[in-house]
Design a protein around this motif. Structure first.
Motif, PDB file in Angstrom:
ATOM      1  N   THR A 343       0.819  -1.218   0.000  1.00  0.00           N
ATOM      2  CA  THR A 343       0.000   0.000   0.000  1.00  0.00           C
ATOM      3  C   THR A 343       0.850   1.264   0.000  1.00  0.00           C
ATOM      4  O   THR A 343       2.046   1.237  -0.172  1.00  0.00           O
ATOM      5  CB  THR A 343      -0.939  -0.030   1.230  1.00  0.00           C
ATOM      6  N   ASN A 344       0.162   2.395   0.215  1.00  0.00           N
ATOM      7  CA  ASN A 344       0.744   3.736   0.291  1.00  0.00           C
ATOM      8  C   ASN A 344       1.311   4.221  -1.036  1.00  0.00           C
ATOM      9  O   ASN A 344       2.409   4.748  -1.121  1.00  0.00           O
ATOM     10  CB  ASN A 344       1.808   3.827   1.385  1.00  0.00           C
ATOM     11  N   PHE A 345       0.526   4.038  -2.112  1.00  0.00           N
ATOM     12  CA  PHE A 345       0.875   4.643  -3.395  1.00  0.00           C
ATOM     13  C   PHE A 345       0.982   6.157  -3.250  1.00  0.00           C
ATOM     14  O   PHE A 345       1.734   6.813  -3.974  1.00  0.00           O
ATOM     15  CB  PHE A 345      -0.189   4.262  -4.427  1.00  0.00           C
ATOM     16  N   ASN A 346       0.240   6.732  -2.310  1.00  0.00           N
ATOM     17  CA  ASN A 346       0.334   8.173  -2.056  1.00  0.00           C
ATOM     18  C   ASN A 346       1.708   8.589  -1.557  1.00  0.00           C
ATOM     19  O   ASN A 346       2.087   9.759  -1.630  1.00  0.00           O
ATOM     20  CB  ASN A 346      -0.743   8.615  -1.059  1.00  0.00           C
ATOM     21  N   HIS A 347       2.507   7.627  -1.053  1.00  0.00           N
ATOM     22  CA  HIS A 347       3.885   7.905  -0.643  1.00  0.00           C
ATOM     23  C   HIS A 347       4.891   7.219  -1.571  1.00  0.00           C
ATOM     24  O   HIS A 347       6.049   7.043  -1.202  1.00  0.00           O
ATOM     25  CB  HIS A 347       4.113   7.424   0.792  1.00  0.00           C
ATOM     26  N   GLY A 348       4.448   6.809  -2.750  1.00  0.00           N
ATOM     27  CA  GLY A 348       5.350   6.185  -3.718  1.00  0.00           C
ATOM     28  C   GLY A 348       5.423   4.679  -3.637  1.00  0.00           C
ATOM     29  O   GLY A 348       6.233   4.059  -4.331  1.00  0.00           O
ATOM     30  N   GLY A 349       4.595   4.041  -2.807  1.00  0.00           N
ATOM     31  CA  GLY A 349       4.640   2.586  -2.692  1.00  0.00           C
ATOM     32  C   GLY A 349       4.109   1.908  -3.947  1.00  0.00           C
ATOM     33  O   GLY A 349       2.954   2.115  -4.327  1.00  0.00           O
ATOM     34  N   ARG A 350       4.937   1.087  -4.595  1.00  0.00           N
ATOM     35  CA  ARG A 350       4.534   0.490  -5.875  1.00  0.00           C
ATOM     36  C   ARG A 350       5.393  -0.746  -6.190  1.00  0.00           C
ATOM     37  O   ARG A 350       6.430  -0.949  -5.600  1.00  0.00           O
ATOM     38  CB  ARG A 350       4.698   1.495  -7.020  1.00  0.00           C
ATOM     39  N   LEU A 351       4.895  -1.534  -7.126  1.00  0.00           N
ATOM     40  CA  LEU A 351       5.637  -2.620  -7.752  1.00  0.00           C
ATOM     41  C   LEU A 351       5.716  -3.846  -6.838  1.00  0.00           C
ATOM     42  O   LEU A 351       6.651  -3.996  -6.049  1.00  0.00           O
ATOM     43  CB  LEU A 351       7.056  -2.170  -8.127  1.00  0.00           C
ATOM     44  N   ALA A 352       4.703  -4.723  -6.965  1.00  0.00           N
ATOM     45  CA  ALA A 352       4.655  -5.910  -6.118  1.00  0.00           C
ATOM     46  C   ALA A 352       4.168  -7.109  -6.913  1.00  0.00           C
ATOM     47  O   ALA A 352       3.267  -6.998  -7.748  1.00  0.00           O
ATOM     48  CB  ALA A 352       3.740  -5.664  -4.916  1.00  0.00           C
ATOM     49  N   ALA A 353       4.750  -8.275  -6.629  1.00  0.00           N
ATOM     50  CA  ALA A 353       4.275  -9.556  -7.146  1.00  0.00           C
ATOM     51  C   ALA A 353       3.833 -10.397  -5.958  1.00  0.00           C
ATOM     52  O   ALA A 353       4.649 -10.680  -5.063  1.00  0.00           O
ATOM     53  CB  ALA A 353       5.387 -10.259  -7.920  1.00  0.00           C
ATOM     54  N   ILE A 354       2.557 -10.771  -5.949  1.00  0.00           N
ATOM     55  CA  ILE A 354       1.980 -11.518  -4.827  1.00  0.00           C
ATOM     56  C   ILE A 354       1.426 -12.815  -5.386  1.00  0.00           C
ATOM     57  O   ILE A 354       0.442 -12.812  -6.134  1.00  0.00           O
ATOM     58  CB  ILE A 354       0.888 -10.677  -4.132  1.00  0.00           C
ATOM     59  N   HIS A 355       2.071 -13.915  -5.062  1.00  0.00           N
ATOM     60  CA  HIS A 355       1.782 -15.172  -5.753  1.00  0.00           C
ATOM     61  C   HIS A 355       1.805 -16.363  -4.801  1.00  0.00           C
ATOM     62  O   HIS A 355       2.661 -16.458  -3.914  1.00  0.00           O
ATOM     63  CB  HIS A 355       2.829 -15.405  -6.852  1.00  0.00           C
ATOM     64  N   GLY A 356       0.867 -17.269  -4.990  1.00  0.00           N
ATOM     65  CA  GLY A 356       0.926 -18.581  -4.359  1.00  0.00           C
ATOM     66  C   GLY A 356       0.769 -18.612  -2.864  1.00  0.00           C
ATOM     67  O   GLY A 356       1.197 -19.568  -2.214  1.00  0.00           O
ATOM     68  N   ASN A 357       0.130 -17.589  -2.282  1.00  0.00           N
ATOM     69  CA  ASN A 357      -0.057 -17.561  -0.833  1.00  0.00           C
ATOM     70  C   ASN A 357      -1.375 -18.247  -0.450  1.00  0.00           C
ATOM     71  O   ASN A 357      -2.360 -18.197  -1.192  1.00  0.00           O
ATOM     72  CB  ASN A 357      -0.074 -16.118  -0.341  1.00  0.00           C
ATOM     73  N   LEU A 358      -1.374 -18.872   0.714  1.00  0.00           N
ATOM     74  CA  LEU A 358      -2.582 -19.465   1.283  1.00  0.00           C
ATOM     75  C   LEU A 358      -2.990 -18.619   2.478  1.00  0.00           C
ATOM     76  O   LEU A 358      -2.227 -18.496   3.454  1.00  0.00           O
ATOM     77  CB  LEU A 358      -2.306 -20.898   1.714  1.00  0.00           C
ATOM     78  N   ILE A 359      -4.204 -18.019   2.406  1.00  0.00           N
ATOM     79  CA  ILE A 359      -4.650 -17.057   3.407  1.00  0.00           C
ATOM     80  C   ILE A 359      -6.018 -17.497   3.899  1.00  0.00           C
ATOM     81  O   ILE A 359      -6.936 -17.690   3.094  1.00  0.00           O
ATOM     82  CB  ILE A 359      -4.720 -15.639   2.808  1.00  0.00           C
ATOM     83  N   ARG A 360      -6.171 -17.635   5.225  1.00  0.00           N
ATOM     84  CA  ARG A 360      -7.444 -18.135   5.740  1.00  0.00           C
ATOM     85  C   ARG A 360      -7.711 -17.604   7.147  1.00  0.00           C
ATOM     86  O   ARG A 360      -6.826 -17.098   7.823  1.00  0.00           O
ATOM     87  CB  ARG A 360      -7.452 -19.663   5.741  1.00  0.00           C
ATOM     88  N   ASN A 361      -8.992 -17.713   7.557  1.00  0.00           N
ATOM     89  CA  ASN A 361      -9.421 -17.405   8.923  1.00  0.00           C
ATOM     90  C   ASN A 361      -9.076 -15.979   9.349  1.00  0.00           C
ATOM     91  O   ASN A 361      -8.457 -15.744  10.393  1.00  0.00           O
ATOM     92  CB  ASN A 361      -8.818 -18.413   9.905  1.00  0.00           C
ATOM     93  N   LEU A 362      -9.491 -15.012   8.530  1.00  0.00           N
ATOM     94  CA  LEU A 362      -9.270 -13.610   8.858  1.00  0.00           C
ATOM     95  C   LEU A 362     -10.405 -13.089   9.722  1.00  0.00           C
ATOM     96  O   LEU A 362     -11.498 -13.659   9.775  1.00  0.00           O
ATOM     97  CB  LEU A 362      -9.158 -12.786   7.581  1.00  0.00           C
ATOM     98  N   THR A 363     -10.155 -11.978  10.414  1.00  0.00           N
ATOM     99  CA  THR A 363     -11.175 -11.318  11.230  1.00  0.00           C
ATOM    100  C   THR A 363     -11.341  -9.885  10.756  1.00  0.00           C
ATOM    101  O   THR A 363     -10.473  -9.345  10.053  1.00  0.00           O
ATOM    102  CB  THR A 363     -10.786 -11.313  12.724  1.00  0.00           C
TER     103      THR A 363
END
Length: 484
Positions: A343-363
């Motif tokens: 995040t934080n594109f407003n501060h120049g945050g950029r360029l990400a590859a997000i791959h193959g993650n297992l994400i579960r049981n969030l609140t």
């Protein structure tokens, strides 16, 4: 290889004889089938010869010289303070380029200054240095080739100055801290500043600030350590000014990290990377943190891969504020407010590859100290120049994937993900000024409010774009998604 033969006076061939000293001291030819090693006769084939030679060499290799601490008057389990004798011992050992060997037992010491080339060896779990007070227990301002191994360093909660660790090593190459325990520091556990070397196989527990601090590193590996019950952070990899760092944080076990000093995320993290470029965080087991498993702030070219994370209070893997370049791949996240955020594109945050993650049981709950308007219950959230592919997200109470926030959305691709049990499968910003997004070939199951929904900040403003088409939002491409 053909063996050479010799011919004797009678014309018959045999193997050549080998000159060797007999027990009489006389040089001469030996029986080609045997020789004498002391009083033993052994066959002289090639295998036996080399095995015998190796056995003679072993005692020499195993008896590397050390200095015994007893020769300096150091007495294990003595009731008195032994700082003076200990200081003399480490200075003598360093000057001699020999390790100082400490017997099992406890040694009461104040501040010990370690010169370059100092090596201290204890018996793992049995040699205990009990801190009596000072600016650190072991400190080296010029730590070239300093080695600490097999020591239990007990801070006893004795006061330490700000930014100090119970062990503080600075400006050194070839530093090694291995198989040690660092316990009960009233500030940081281990502080390394401007260090190249290895921190491996240690236990750091009960630090009142951070367990391990690496500042302005020059090629550091932090691996296979156990960090428990730190009051504010587990491992910090920071730089004074943003730049290349290259620290590798690999295969550590980090548990029960609190945020005693509060804040909105500067505390409560297992691993925190700040301004440090080209850092690798891989294969760590992280459990029970008040905020994040990995939090990277203004960290360029960071790789966060293969970590197993559970029981997080806020964002499990957080890439934020002016980062440029991040790979977040093949991690397991079970239990957090958000899974992966870049995040934080407003501060120049950029360029990400997000791959193959297992994400579960969030609140959908965030910890105290964070902005109550910030989202929660989201599997993956990105803003600019990002590719999201091949992830599996199950049980996100707000949205599986969130693209952009208001006008902060640019050039995002979302392909081949599986999203199950989220009310909104993929939320994409269509606020004025939001940029392009490609959303194709995802499988979305059980999205009661829509598989792909256009958002203006928190407010949904479209129907299901996966079923109805993008309409007037020409900056969006939504196709080939399977909705169930």
């Amino acid at each position: 290889m053909r063996r050479a033969f010799v011919q004797d006076a009678n014309g018959s061939q045999s193997r050549p004889s080998f000159p060797f000293r007999h027990s009489s001291g006389r040089h001469g030819p030996c029986d080609p089938d045997c020789t004498l090693f002391g009083v033993f006769r052994v066959p002289l084939d090639r295998r036996s010869f080399f095995l015998a030679a190796a056995s003679l060499a072993l005692p020499v290799a195993a008896s590397a010289a050390t200095l015994d601490s007893a020769s300096f008057g150091l007495k294990p389990d003595a009731g008195d303070d032994q700082t003076r004798n200990f200081q003399r011992a480490v200075e003598t050992a360093a000057g001699s380029r020999l390790p100082l060997r400490l017997a099992p037992g406890s040694y009461r010491i104040g501040e010990i200054r370690l010169p370059a080339n100092c090596q201290i060896q204890g018996v793992r779990g049995q040699t205990r240095l009990v801190f009596q007070g000072g600016t650190a227990c072991l400190v080296s301002p010029r730590a070239d080739l300093v080695t600490l191994s097999g020591l239990v360093i007990d801070g006893g909660a004795k006061p330490l100055p700000d930014r100090r660790g119970l062990v503080t090593l600075s400006h050194g190459r070839g530093v090694r801290v291995e198989d040690c325990e660092i316990l009960g520091s009233s500030h940081h556990g281990l502080v390394l500043e401007g260090v190249e070397g290895m921190v491996r196989g240690n236990l750091v527990t009960g630090a009142a600030k951070a367990a391990i601090v690496a500042l302005d590193s020059k090629g550091l590996t932090i691996s296979q350590n156990t960090v428990r019950s730190a009051a504010n952070n587990g491992i910090l990899v920071w730089r004074t000014l943003a730049g290349d760092d290259g620290t590798m944080v690999e295969g550590n076990r980090i548990e029960d990290i609190a945020a005693r000093d509060g804040g909105s995320g500067q505390n409560g993290n297992a691993i925190n990377v700040y301004r440090a470029g080209n850092v690798t965080v891989s294969g760590n087991r992280i459990r029970g943190c008040a905020f994040s498993a990995v939090r990277a702030n203004a960290a360029a070219n960071i790789a966060v891969t293969g970590n197993n994370c559970s029981g997080l209070g806020e964002t499990a893997l957080y890439i934020e504020f002016g980062f440029e370049g991040a790979v977040v791949a093949n991690n397991i996240i079970d239990g957090a407010a958000l899974g992966v955020v870049a995040t934080n594109f407003n501060h120049g945050g950029r360029l990400a590859a997000i791959h193959g993650n297992l994400i579960r049981n969030l609140t959908n709950r965030r910890p105290a100290g964070t902005d109550p308007n910030d989202p929660a219950g989201v599997g993956i959230a990105v803003e600019a120049d990002a590719a999201i592919s091949g992830n599996i997200i199950e049980g996100a109470p707000s949205a599986g994937i969130q693209l952009g926030w208001g006008q902060y959305l640019r050039d995002v691709s979302v392909t081949g993900n599986v999203i199950k049990g989220a009310p909104v499968g993929i939320a994409v910003s269509v606020a004025p000024g939001a940029g392009h997004a490609l959303i194709t070939d995802n499988l979305v199951q059980g999205a009661s409010q829509g598989a792909v929904v256009g958002m203006e900040w928190k407010r949904p403003v479209t129907g299901d774009l996966a079923r109805d088409g993008v309409g007037r939002f020409a900056q969006l491409t939504v196709s080939g998604n399977r909705v169930r």
